[in-house]
Each structure stands twice: as structure tokens, then as C-alpha cells.
Design a protein around this motif. Structure first.
Motif, mmCIF file in Angstrom:
data_model
loop_
_atom_site.group_PDB
_atom_site.id
_atom_site.type_symbol
_atom_site.label_atom_id
_atom_site.label_comp_id
_atom_site.label_asym_id
_atom_site.label_seq_id
_atom_site.Cartn_x
_atom_site.Cartn_y
_atom_site.Cartn_z
ATOM 1 N N GLU A 1 0.754 -1.188 -0.094
ATOM 2 C CA GLU A 1 0.039 0.070 0.078
ATOM 3 C C GLU A 1 0.951 1.051 0.047
ATOM 4 O O GLU A 1 0.506 2.300 -0.563
ATOM 5 N N MET A 2 2.046 1.250 0.848
ATOM 6 C CA MET A 2 2.887 2.369 0.990
ATOM 7 C C MET A 2 3.601 2.509 -0.355
ATOM 8 O O MET A 2 3.778 3.904 -0.992
ATOM 9 N N ARG A 3 3.693 1.686 -1.330
ATOM 10 C CA ARG A 3 4.384 1.745 -2.556
ATOM 11 C C ARG A 3 3.470 2.290 -3.673
ATOM 12 O O ARG A 3 3.813 3.001 -4.435
ATOM 13 N N VAL B 1 0.090 7.218 2.239
ATOM 14 C CA VAL B 1 -0.040 6.187 3.396
ATOM 15 C C VAL B 1 1.181 6.392 4.349
ATOM 16 O O VAL B 1 2.248 6.396 3.920
ATOM 17 N N PHE B 2 0.914 6.416 5.647
ATOM 18 C CA PHE B 2 2.014 6.074 6.454
ATOM 19 C C PHE B 2 1.623 5.637 7.785
ATOM 20 O O PHE B 2 0.468 5.150 7.851
ATOM 21 N N VAL B 3 2.736 5.037 8.661
ATOM 22 C CA VAL B 3 2.212 4.213 9.554
ATOM 23 C C VAL B 3 2.736 5.041 11.060
ATOM 24 O O VAL B 3 3.838 5.432 10.973
ATOM 25 N N MET B 4 1.925 4.935 12.078
ATOM 26 C CA MET B 4 2.279 5.193 13.283
ATOM 27 C C MET B 4 2.017 4.476 14.393
ATOM 28 O O MET B 4 0.755 3.752 14.207
ATOM 29 N N GLY B 5 2.752 4.379 15.350
ATOM 30 C CA GLY B 5 2.445 3.459 16.610
ATOM 31 C C GLY B 5 3.621 3.443 17.210
ATOM 32 O O GLY B 5 4.836 3.610 17.173
#
Length: 116
Positions: free
Chosen positions: A20-22, A27-31
């Protein structure tokens, strides 16, 4: 002949996020501990090396805060993936999920949406 692959659920999640990020630069991820550490269960392993700190964001220990930040990011057109370490923390985030994500369309007079 079948080309089935066998992998762990964590590896499958990591690969799906990377795909999805490609595809979508929004799109980004956080945590917590998702960057260098790769997440407590390894679901973000390798993502920091490929996408960098701009798109893989370690957060402080404040589930309510970063769930709220994810809601705000989604409302501004980004596509956040917010990882909670354990489902137990879901309860403290319900205000952000139930009130912000679900109701901001009405609070804003239908000028702002939180995409799903």
C-alpha cells in the motif's frame, strides 16, 4: 503448479502495508516501537529501512493521542495506519474513534470527512 507461500501473519501484514505504501504516497504508519524495533509482533519489520522516518513514525506512549492524530490525518487527506500494541488499549481510544472519526462529518456541517 501453485505458487503458495507460507508466512506468519506478522510478515503478511508487513508485506501488505509495504504494498500500500508503494502504491500511495499518502499512506504512513504510526505507533509505539514500530520503526527501528519493527513492532512488538514484527508487523512493521523492514518498513523503516524502505520508507524512512517520514512515513514510519514512532509515537510516545499515548494511544488516545496518536489515534486522534490518525483521525486528523485521515480528515486532511492522508491515509494513516495506526498500530496499537494490544487490543486492551482500544478502550481508551474509543472517544477518538467513536466521536472524532465517526461524528466529525456531522460536527463540521458535512465539510470534513474521515475516509474508511
Amino acid at each position: 503448479m501453485s505458487s503458495n507461500r507460507i508466512m506468519t501473519v506478522s510478515r503478511a501484514i508487513s508485506e501488505a502495508i509495504a504494498q500500500e505504501m508503494r502504491t500511495d504516497p499518502k499512506v504512513f504508519v504510526m505507533g509505539e516501537d514500530i520503526g527501528k524495533y519493527g513492532g512488538i509482533f514484527g508487523a512493521t519489520t523492514g518498513l523503516l529501512a524502505e520508507f524512512g522516518e517520514e512515513r514510519i513514525r514512532d509515537t510516545p506512549i499515548s494511544e488516545t493521542g496518536f489515534i486522534g492524530a490518525g483521525v486528523g490525518a485521515a480528515m486532511s487527506g492522508m491515509r494513516p495506519i495506526v498500530e496499537l500494541m494490544f487490543v486492551d488499549f482500544f478502550g481508551v481510544c474509543m472517544d477518538s474513534i467513536y466521536n472524532l472519526a465517526a461524528k466529525n462529518i456531522y460536527f463540521s456541517g458535512v465539510t470534513t470527512r474521515c475516509p474508511w
